[in-house]
Scaffold this active site. Sequence first.
Site, PDB file in Angstrom:
ATOM      1  N   TYR A  33       1.031  -1.817   0.321  1.00  0.00           N
ATOM      2  CA  TYR A  33      -0.228   0.815  -0.079  1.00  0.00           C
ATOM      3  C   TYR A  33       0.795   1.389   0.441  1.00  0.00           C
ATOM      4  O   TYR A  33       1.426   0.990   0.841  1.00  0.00           O
ATOM      5  CB  TYR A  33      -1.079  -0.153   0.980  1.00  0.00           C
ATOM      6  CG  TYR A  33      -1.751  -1.331   0.926  1.00  0.00           C
ATOM      7  CD1 TYR A  33      -2.024  -2.194   0.510  1.00  0.00           C
ATOM      8  CD2 TYR A  33      -2.652  -1.459   2.957  1.00  0.00           C
ATOM      9  CE1 TYR A  33      -3.099  -2.931   0.371  1.00  0.00           C
ATOM     10  CE2 TYR A  33      -3.739  -2.338   2.439  1.00  0.00           C
ATOM     11  CZ  TYR A  33      -3.767  -3.142   1.321  1.00  0.00           C
ATOM     12  OH  TYR A  33      -4.543  -4.056   1.789  1.00  0.00           O
ATOM     13  N   GLY A  34       0.116   2.001  -0.842  1.00  0.00           N
ATOM     14  CA  GLY A  34       1.296   3.507  -1.413  1.00  0.00           C
ATOM     15  C   GLY A  34       2.623   3.225  -1.575  1.00  0.00           C
ATOM     16  O   GLY A  34       4.186   3.668  -1.977  1.00  0.00           O
TER      17      GLY A  34
END
Length: 82
Positions: A33-34
Amino acid sequence: MNFGTHTEVGDAHRIMDVAHGVGINFFDTANGYGRAVYPGRTEEIIGEWFAKGAGNREKTVLATKVYGGMGWTGRTPAGCRR
């Protein structure tokens, strides 16, 4: 959870505080994530929140996943192979 690249640290901590306040204790995250902006930032934010105390870590069920490395080799992701 997808904090860091989408949510400021203070907002992320408040979201988790409110979640605990209403009985939500299962948080799901992943190292990817990210990834495009700051790989692993979501985990860092959760860790910072745990470090604040108040029993945050003890009251939380934390789920995560492993897919592979955080980089790429050629046309495939580096890391786990099977």
